[in-house]
Design a protein around this motif. Sequence first.
Motif, PDB file in Angstrom:
ATOM      1  N   VAL A  31     142.525  97.830  66.350  1.00  0.00           N
ATOM      2  CA  VAL A  31     143.459  97.550  65.268  1.00  0.00           C
ATOM      3  C   VAL A  31     143.669  98.796  64.408  1.00  0.00           C
ATOM      4  O   VAL A  31     144.791  99.116  64.017  1.00  0.00           O
ATOM      5  CB  VAL A  31     142.945  96.374  64.401  1.00  0.00           C
ATOM      6  N   ARG A  32     142.609  99.511  64.164  1.00  0.00           N
ATOM      7  CA  ARG A  32     142.662 100.692  63.295  1.00  0.00           C
ATOM      8  C   ARG A  32     143.433 101.840  63.934  1.00  0.00           C
ATOM      9  O   ARG A  32     144.190 102.529  63.272  1.00  0.00           O
ATOM     10  CB  ARG A  32     141.230 101.119  62.981  1.00  0.00           C
ATOM     11  N   GLY A  33     143.219 102.063  65.230  1.00  0.00           N
ATOM     12  CA  GLY A  33     143.886 103.162  65.915  1.00  0.00           C
ATOM     13  C   GLY A  33     143.297 104.515  65.559  1.00  0.00           C
ATOM     14  O   GLY A  33     142.518 104.637  64.610  1.00  0.00           O
ATOM     15  N   VAL A  34     143.654 105.524  66.332  1.00  0.00           N
ATOM     16  CA  VAL A  34     143.212 106.900  66.077  1.00  0.00           C
ATOM     17  C   VAL A  34     144.381 107.837  66.348  1.00  0.00           C
ATOM     18  O   VAL A  34     145.261 107.538  67.143  1.00  0.00           O
ATOM     19  CB  VAL A  34     142.001 107.301  66.957  1.00  0.00           C
ATOM     20  N   ASP A  39     148.305 104.933  71.209  1.00  0.00           N
ATOM     21  CA  ASP A  39     147.995 103.508  71.144  1.00  0.00           C
ATOM     22  C   ASP A  39     148.056 102.827  72.511  1.00  0.00           C
ATOM     23  O   ASP A  39     147.300 101.897  72.772  1.00  0.00           O
ATOM     24  CB  ASP A  39     148.960 102.788  70.187  1.00  0.00           C
ATOM     25  N   GLN A  40     148.960 103.280  73.387  1.00  0.00           N
ATOM     26  CA  GLN A  40     149.100 102.676  74.717  1.00  0.00           C
ATOM     27  C   GLN A  40     147.825 102.848  75.545  1.00  0.00           C
ATOM     28  O   GLN A  40     147.574 102.083  76.465  1.00  0.00           O
ATOM     29  CB  GLN A  40     150.291 103.283  75.488  1.00  0.00           C
ATOM     30  N   VAL A  41     147.025 103.844  75.230  1.00  0.00           N
ATOM     31  CA  VAL A  41     145.753 104.074  75.924  1.00  0.00           C
ATOM     32  C   VAL A  41     144.602 103.496  75.102  1.00  0.00           C
ATOM     33  O   VAL A  41     143.731 102.813  75.634  1.00  0.00           O
ATOM     34  CB  VAL A  41     145.523 105.585  76.162  1.00  0.00           C
ATOM     35  N   TRP A  42     144.602 103.777  73.791  1.00  0.00           N
ATOM     36  CA  TRP A  42     143.493 103.404  72.920  1.00  0.00           C
ATOM     37  C   TRP A  42     143.309 101.889  72.805  1.00  0.00           C
ATOM     38  O   TRP A  42     142.182 101.380  72.940  1.00  0.00           O
ATOM     39  CB  TRP A  42     143.704 104.012  71.529  1.00  0.00           C
ATOM     40  N   ILE A  43     144.365 101.149  72.584  1.00  0.00           N
ATOM     41  CA  ILE A  43     144.247  99.702  72.368  1.00  0.00           C
ATOM     42  C   ILE A  43     143.720  98.986  73.617  1.00  0.00           C
ATOM     43  O   ILE A  43     142.743  98.231  73.520  1.00  0.00           O
ATOM     44  CB  ILE A  43     145.584  99.101  71.868  1.00  0.00           C
ATOM     45  N   GLY A  48     139.353  96.287  76.229  1.00  0.00           N
ATOM     46  CA  GLY A  48     138.539  96.184  77.442  1.00  0.00           C
ATOM     47  C   GLY A  48     137.052  96.281  77.141  1.00  0.00           C
ATOM     48  O   GLY A  48     136.248  95.501  77.658  1.00  0.00           O
ATOM     49  N   LEU A  49     136.665  97.238  76.280  1.00  0.00           N
ATOM     50  CA  LEU A  49     135.256  97.380  75.911  1.00  0.00           C
ATOM     51  C   LEU A  49     134.760  96.205  75.074  1.00  0.00           C
ATOM     52  O   LEU A  49     133.566  95.902  75.057  1.00  0.00           O
ATOM     53  CB  LEU A  49     135.028  98.696  75.166  1.00  0.00           C
ATOM     54  N   PHE A  50     135.670  95.524  74.388  1.00  0.00           N
ATOM     55  CA  PHE A  50     135.314  94.317  73.647  1.00  0.00           C
ATOM     56  C   PHE A  50     135.094  93.139  74.599  1.00  0.00           C
ATOM     57  O   PHE A  50     134.124  92.392  74.473  1.00  0.00           O
ATOM     58  CB  PHE A  50     136.406  93.986  72.629  1.00  0.00           C
ATOM     59  N   LEU A  51     135.975  92.962  75.584  1.00  0.00           N
ATOM     60  CA  LEU A  51     135.921  91.797  76.479  1.00  0.00           C
ATOM     61  C   LEU A  51     134.945  91.949  77.649  1.00  0.00           C
ATOM     62  O   LEU A  51     134.368  90.958  78.106  1.00  0.00           O
ATOM     63  CB  LEU A  51     137.315  91.509  77.040  1.00  0.00           C
TER      64      LEU A  51
END
Length: 192
Positions: A31-34, A39-43, A48-51
Amino acid sequence: MGTEKVTEGLGLVRFILVWSSVSPVFLLWAVRGVDAVRDQVWIPFCVGLFLLPTLIIYAFFGISKRNKNTKTITVIDAKDQREHLLTYLFAMLLPLFDANLDAMRDIVSIFIAFAFITFLFWHMRLHYMNLIFAILGYRIFTVEVRFGGSPEDQDRIATYAVISKRHYIPAQKPLTGYRLGGNVLVDEKDDD
């Protein structure tokens, strides 16, 4: 009767359980982003690392249930890890969320810190909560079991992580659960 060794089997399952308990950080980072990663890669990476740890644990559970791989233990003491939840939130989750992620070097350093914290939680047998399991009504208990087949083993204690829908696990009672490995069980009972 011979002396039984206290072995935990695959520590991988415990590691995945710890990973799943700290995985909400990845959802917050998505949600925060970097600035350093699109974003297309980060989100998708963060989601994925959450699920992923929850999906892996669920897969282990499905295999264990299909193979009827159960174990019965007699509980000495059971602790609901929710009592340490505030410590967990303020000592780990919030600092990781608040970390600077502006440059690629910052991202790499925070992932190294995350890996270090996850290893320490795994080594210290700290399992707090899996967000998805909590939504489904599960709790994670740390259960102590007396390990004994012979008189010299009577004072040895083994520790299990038990995923259960119960509100409490009574002491001095048997508990049967599906074995996931690494002394991690999913309680067969669905309620108290």
